[in-house]
Design a protein around this motif. Structure first.
Motif, PDB file in Angstrom:
ATOM      1  N   MET A   5     -16.263  -1.209  18.922  1.00 44.29           N
ATOM      2  CA  MET A   5     -16.739  -0.594  17.690  1.00 44.29           C
ATOM      3  C   MET A   5     -17.852   0.298  18.067  1.00 44.29           C
ATOM      4  SD  MET A   5     -14.767  -0.942  15.289  1.00 44.29           S
ATOM      5  CE  MET A   5     -15.215  -0.774  13.512  1.00 44.29           C
ATOM      6  N   SER A  42      -6.939  -0.001   2.961  1.00 51.52           N
ATOM      7  CA  SER A  42      -6.447   1.409   3.778  1.00 51.52           C
ATOM      8  C   SER A  42      -7.635   1.848   4.453  1.00 51.52           C
ATOM      9  CB  SER A  42      -5.956   2.501   2.906  1.00 51.52           C
ATOM     10  OG  SER A  42      -6.467   2.495   1.705  1.00 51.52           O
ATOM     11  N   CYS A  43      -8.066   3.203   4.400  1.00 52.18           N
ATOM     12  CA  CYS A  43      -8.810   3.721   5.470  1.00 52.18           C
ATOM     13  C   CYS A  43     -10.277   3.318   5.201  1.00 52.18           C
ATOM     14  CB  CYS A  43      -9.068   5.230   5.126  1.00 52.18           C
ATOM     15  SG  CYS A  43      -7.644   6.141   4.290  1.00 52.18           S
ATOM     16  N   PRO A  79      -0.917   1.048   6.201  1.00 49.52           N
ATOM     17  CA  PRO A  79      -0.678   2.294   5.015  1.00 49.52           C
ATOM     18  C   PRO A  79       0.370   3.445   6.077  1.00 49.52           C
ATOM     19  CG  PRO A  79      -2.926   2.006   5.097  1.00 49.52           C
ATOM     20  CD  PRO A  79      -2.483   1.016   6.143  1.00 49.52           C
ATOM     21  N   PRO A  89     -13.480   8.385   3.125  1.00 46.79           N
ATOM     22  CA  PRO A  89     -14.051   7.147   2.788  1.00 46.79           C
ATOM     23  C   PRO A  89     -15.579   7.186   2.560  1.00 46.79           C
ATOM     24  CG  PRO A  89     -13.398   7.160   5.073  1.00 46.79           C
ATOM     25  CD  PRO A  89     -13.058   8.307   4.683  1.00 46.79           C
ATOM     26  N   ARG A 147       1.773   4.325  -1.342  1.00 47.41           N
ATOM     27  CA  ARG A 147       1.307   5.416  -2.335  1.00 47.41           C
ATOM     28  C   ARG A 147       2.128   6.656  -2.575  1.00 47.41           C
ATOM     29  NH1 ARG A 147      -4.218   5.253   1.567  1.00 47.41           N
ATOM     30  NH2 ARG A 147      -2.469   5.913   3.039  1.00 47.41           N
ATOM     31  N   TYR A 201      -4.957   6.624   9.455  1.00 45.10           N
ATOM     32  CA  TYR A 201      -6.222   6.902   9.541  1.00 45.10           C
ATOM     33  C   TYR A 201      -7.050   6.850  10.783  1.00 45.10           C
ATOM     34  CZ  TYR A 201      -6.143   2.219   7.915  1.00 45.10           C
ATOM     35  OH  TYR A 201      -5.770   0.792   8.168  1.00 45.10           O
ATOM     36  N   ILE A 215       0.961  -1.153  -0.124  1.00 42.31           N
ATOM     37  CA  ILE A 215      -0.048   0.089  -0.042  1.00 42.31           C
ATOM     38  C   ILE A 215       0.764   1.389  -0.126  1.00 42.31           C
ATOM     39  CG2 ILE A 215      -0.479  -0.478   2.592  1.00 42.31           C
ATOM     40  CD1 ILE A 215      -3.040   0.841   0.179  1.00 42.31           C
ATOM     41  N   MET A 234     -15.256  -2.079   8.435  1.00 47.76           N
ATOM     42  CA  MET A 234     -15.378  -2.837   9.675  1.00 47.76           C
ATOM     43  C   MET A 234     -16.422  -2.266  10.586  1.00 47.76           C
ATOM     44  SD  MET A 234     -11.302  -3.097  10.590  1.00 47.76           S
ATOM     45  CE  MET A 234     -11.744  -2.892  12.355  1.00 47.76           C
ATOM     46  N   SER A 235     -16.716  -0.994  10.297  1.00 47.33           N
ATOM     47  CA  SER A 235     -17.794  -0.269  11.020  1.00 47.33           C
ATOM     48  C   SER A 235     -19.200  -0.704  10.421  1.00 47.33           C
ATOM     49  CB  SER A 235     -17.920   1.311  10.803  1.00 47.33           C
ATOM     50  OG  SER A 235     -16.696   1.762  11.069  1.00 47.33           O
ATOM     51  N   ALA A 259      -8.973  -5.522   2.765  1.00 43.14           N
ATOM     52  CA  ALA A 259      -9.082  -3.852   2.834  1.00 43.14           C
ATOM     53  C   ALA A 259      -7.537  -3.604   2.729  1.00 43.14           C
ATOM     54  CB  ALA A 259      -9.701  -3.526   4.448  1.00 43.14           C
ATOM     55  N   ILE A 266     -11.616   0.405   7.507  1.00 44.18           N
ATOM     56  CA  ILE A 266     -12.041   0.791   8.708  1.00 44.18           C
ATOM     57  C   ILE A 266     -13.665   1.095   8.805  1.00 44.18           C
ATOM     58  CG2 ILE A 266     -12.043   2.155  10.842  1.00 44.18           C
ATOM     59  CD1 ILE A 266      -9.492   0.445  10.241  1.00 44.18           C
ATOM     60  N   GLU A 267     -14.042   1.794   7.580  1.00 43.64           N
ATOM     61  CA  GLU A 267     -15.508   2.221   7.651  1.00 43.64           C
ATOM     62  C   GLU A 267     -16.089   0.640   7.288  1.00 43.64           C
ATOM     63  OE1 GLU A 267     -16.316   4.221   9.000  1.00 43.64           O
ATOM     64  OE2 GLU A 267     -16.810   6.013   7.791  1.00 43.64           O
ATOM     65  N   ARG A 291     -16.276  11.486   9.483  1.00 45.14           N
ATOM     66  CA  ARG A 291     -16.154  10.628  10.749  1.00 45.14           C
ATOM     67  C   ARG A 291     -14.760  10.062  10.967  1.00 45.14           C
ATOM     68  NH1 ARG A 291     -20.102   6.505  11.722  1.00 45.14           N
ATOM     69  NH2 ARG A 291     -18.604   4.928  10.973  1.00 45.14           N
ATOM     70  N   LEU A 292     -14.168   9.465   9.816  1.00 47.99           N
ATOM     71  CA  LEU A 292     -12.881   8.918  10.056  1.00 47.99           C
ATOM     72  C   LEU A 292     -11.832   9.905   9.569  1.00 47.99           C
ATOM     73  CD1 LEU A 292     -11.648   6.182  10.660  1.00 47.99           C
ATOM     74  CD2 LEU A 292     -11.724   5.670   8.156  1.00 47.99           C
ATOM     75  N   PHE A 306     -14.821  -7.309  19.921  1.00 51.79           N
ATOM     76  CA  PHE A 306     -14.738  -6.368  18.739  1.00 51.79           C
ATOM     77  C   PHE A 306     -16.180  -5.559  18.593  1.00 51.79           C
ATOM     78  CE2 PHE A 306     -16.131  -6.219  14.143  1.00 51.79           C
ATOM     79  CZ  PHE A 306     -15.160  -5.224  13.776  1.00 51.79           C
ATOM     80  N   GLU A 328     -18.262   4.399  17.987  1.00 53.96           N
ATOM     81  CA  GLU A 328     -19.260   5.254  17.214  1.00 53.96           C
ATOM     82  C   GLU A 328     -19.524   6.485  17.786  1.00 53.96           C
ATOM     83  OE1 GLU A 328     -20.463   4.725  14.047  1.00 53.96           O
ATOM     84  OE2 GLU A 328     -19.344   2.953  13.496  1.00 53.96           O
TER      85      GLU A 328
END
Lengths: 541, 189
Positions: free
Chosen positions: A307, B61-62, A537, B159, A221, A244, A219, B68-69, B59, B65-66, A324-325, A303, A311
């Motif tokens: 998560m 990259s970024c 990354p 994302p 980039r 991220y 990855i 996974m959410s 997955a 994570i979404e 969000r992220l 997990f 949120e």
């Protein structure tokens, strides 16, 4: 200043200049012995290599080393060396002094084309060996026809080259990575427990790991090359996408680096907002790290819990930042928008909730007999090794390395709050696991103090429409969720930087995997990887 | 069969964005002629298939994570039949390409796609997979994963929000429900 005099007396061949930090330019043939003196002298004790950056100033190829010390963490020394040979550039390796130089020098070889003499493994780190050209050189030819996209599978080479310095000069030799009768298992690049696209070649003796060969770059980039053609506000968007999970913190580091160079005063309210966002990011990141580590070890409930609570933080980000992220919230001089009116109340509600949930986390997983058996005493990393490998952040502190940048070199509003640097001495998987949950507690304490004392006022300092940095080298570092995140900018006074380097914490974390897993069971590789909590990354950039 | 009959729980046909695309596809297929009996049987099979599309745990990259959410508690794609993620391509129906694909990764993605059993699908999630996104000028980034594998659904965003991913996955379900038309038409030719 006695440390400066000491350094000058240790480096008779060096040209010493003052800049942001003391800079010593050393001729390439004297580099190894000079760095060794700095490393082992009792008064300087530069035992921590913060960052290693290759550069190309048009005529010369060189390397910039940022050294610091675990004993005197406020001391930073910049060491530079260079060679004018471009066809077959060679410099001496310092990987025998600092283990972390191993991966970094391989990266410099792949991207900048400098080969390091006496390095044990001189393969390109990110790019394939067939790649033509060295992308970070200024004269790189980016024509896509030279390096077309290849979709045929081609196997990884089993042979490494190295350069050794002998009395007859530099000798190039080849060596096999694995013996013919070794049993090698591939883990990755597509494997759910490597947390992304990372490739381990694991040599096994029964169930015991003998050796791990790391292969990354799946990855990669090329962010650092891209940044060279972008203006400073444009580069900000790249940092969010490195690690991220600590998007706010990474961006904070780059903003700070640019602000320091411009000598821009950031308003106090912006400093407080940044600090709060950093801490919320840290909580969110540790929650995800905990959740994924537990899932890797078989606890799916953990997990879902992690998560779920994450949120809540993402909702806060979304209200204030819009994302969000990837939040794109920090800008040069401050932050993009003021806090949402609900924000402070939401944080106030979140703190007691999170404290209650942490107790439940400990009940669900920490006390579990199977989990403890798999974590206690597994993957031991001593303090000296942590420093040598440059392992910072929670993983470094679990080995007793006091490396919290928030304490060592306070930035933003961290000098205005009281908090403890969580340090453990064991250095095993369990310590790395539990230190993250303890850091969440500290982050909540910081947040609690900040929401009550946040001042009113401006949220951003005024900047010019076109930002030009003065000529020189600038470095700034912050404590990201995984460790020390550093930004190095070399500027020639233009509106675009000349060279940008991100010192990513995950790169040093993944460099230690081989060390930690040798002699352990293959199943422990997953737990150790989870406890290091690297983001791929961020390694590859 | 009318396109309007493609039923996705909770969202009306008119609320989807690219209905003309599916209608054109049906027009084309009708020209080839489709057996009514087979069509009814196809409906049943496709109803089952479209409601158990299992993604590969993939997955880079970024966006991962979404992804996974979406799999976790709040969004929970199991509600729509994307029940579990599979770690082996042999057991998966769809690869959600969540993140940038670079030169070194391209052969691996192709190989994963080749290892999957038919019928198989690709969702390009996020601007990196669609066009290279913010990294489109980079020396090491594949600008369109269509060069490597054929894409069925594109989900823009950087994302994409979890809701966007769910919407994209529903679009894939709609496509699956139309699918056997395609195969029959080819056979007639």
């Amino acid at each position: 200043m006695e440390i400066k005099d000491k350094i000058i007396s240790l480096l008779p061949d060096a040209v010493i200049t003052e800049g942001q930090y003391l800079t010593a330019t050393i001729p390439s043939d004297k580099l190894h012995e000079s760095v060794k003196r700095l490393r082992y002298d009792e008064e300087t004790w530069f035992d921590y290599l913060m960052s290693l950056t290759g550069y190309d100033d048009g005529a010369n190829l060189g390397v910039v080393y940022y050294l610091s010390s675990s004993r005197f963490p406020q001391n930073v020394l910049v060491v530079k060396t260079f060679t004018s040979e471009r066809e077959d550039a060679q410099l001496f390796s310092i990987s025998d002094i600092y283990e972390t130089a191993n991966l970094n020098e391989r990266e410099v070889f792949g991207l900048m084309g400098i080969r390091f003499i006496n390095h044990p493994d001189m393969r390109k780190l990110f790019l394939r060996n067939e790649w033509v050209g060295f992308p970070l050189r200024k004269d790189y030819n980016a024509d896509p026809a030279i390096n077309p996209i290849n979709i045929e599978s081609n196997p990884e080479s089993d042979v490494l080259t190295k350069l050794t310095f002998t009395h007859e000069g530099v000798v190039e030799s080849e060596e096999k990575i694995f013996e013919d009768d070794e049993y090698v298992v591939n883990i990755g690049p597509q494997h759910p427990a490597t947390h992304g696209v990372l490739h381990f070649r694991v040599s096994l003796n029964g169930e015991i790991v003998k050796k791990i060969d790391l292969n990354c770059g799946y990855i990669h980039r090329g962010i650092e090359k891209l940044a060279e053609s972008m203006t400073y506000p444009q580069i900000l968007h790249m940092t969010d996408r490195l690690d991220y999970l600590s998007a706010h913190i990474n961006r904070h580091a780059l903003c700070m680096c640019i602000e320091n160079a411009l000598q821009l005063e950031v308003p106090p309210r912006a400093q407080y907002i940044r600090t709060m966002m950093d801490e919320l990011t840290r909580v969110a990141s540790h929650l995800l790290g905990w959740a994924c580590m537990c899932m890797d070890m078989g606890a799916l409930t953990a997990f879902i819990y992690g998560m779920r609570d994450r949120e809540i933080i993402l909702d806060m980000f979304e209200e204030t930042c819009g994302g969000r992220l990837i939040t794109n919230y920090n800008v040069i001089g401050g932050v993009m928008a003021d806090l949402h009116p609900n924000f402070l109340q939401r944080v106030r509600d979140f703190i007691p909730y999170m404290r209650k949930m942490l107790k439940e986390y400990h009940q669900v997983f920490t006390g579990n007999v199977i989990a403890r058996e798999r974590m206690l005493g597994i993957g031991l990393l001593s303090k000296e090794e942590a420093i040598s490998y440059g392992v910072t952040g929670p993983s470094g502190r679990a080995s007793g390395f006091r490396c919290d940048v928030r304490k060592v070199a306070p930035y933003a509003a961290y000098d205005k709050v009281k908090f403890n640097e969580v340090v453990r001495e064991e250095g095993d998987t369990y310590a790395r696991y539990v230190i993250r949950l303890d850091e969440i507690v500290e982050s909540l304490n910081i947040l609690e103090q900040l929401i009550e004392t946040i001042p009113d006022g401006e949220i951003a300092a005024k900047t010019k429409a076109i930002i030009r940095l003065p000529e020189g080298d600038f470095y700034s570092r912050v404590e990201a969720a995984r460790g020390e995140f550093g930004v190095y900018i070399s500027s020639k006074g233009d509106k675009t930087p000349y060279r940008v380097k991100f010192r990513s914490p995950s790169m040093t974390l993944v460099g230690v995997v081989d060390k930690l897993t040798r002699g352990e069971k293959i199943a422990d590789l997953i737990a150790i990887g989870g406890s290091l909590d690297y983001v791929v990354p961020d390694i590859d950039r | 069969m009318e396109v309007k009959n493609i039923y996705i729980k909770g969202i009306k046909h008119e609320e989807f964005n690219d209905n003309e695309y599916l209608e054109n596809m049906v027009q084309e297929l009708r020209a080839g002629g489709v057996d009514i009996m087979t069509g009814a049987l196809d409906d049943l099979i496709n109803w089952g298939r479209s409601n158990s599309v299992w993604p590969l745990t993939f997955a880079t990259s970024c966006c991962g994570i979404e992804f996974m959410s979406v799999g976790a508690a709040r969004h929970d794609f199991a509600r729509f039949g994307f029940e579990v993620t599979r770690s082996s391509p042999r057991q998966a129906d769809v690869i959600i390409v969540a993140g940038t694909i670079v030169h070194k990764m391209a052969p691996i993605l192709k190989r994963l796609y080749d290892q999957m059993a038919e019928p198989k699908y690709i969702i390009a999630m996020g601007s990196c997979a669609i066009s290279g996104g913010p990294f489109c000028n980079s020396y090491h980034v594949v600008n369109d994963i269509n060069e490597v594998v054929p894409v069925d659904v594109y989900i823009p965003g950087c994302p994409p929000r979890p809701e966007a991913l769910l919407y994209g996955m529903m679009q894939l379900q709609r496509k699956i429900k139309l699918e056997n038309f395609l195969r029959k038409a080819k056979e007639k030719k």
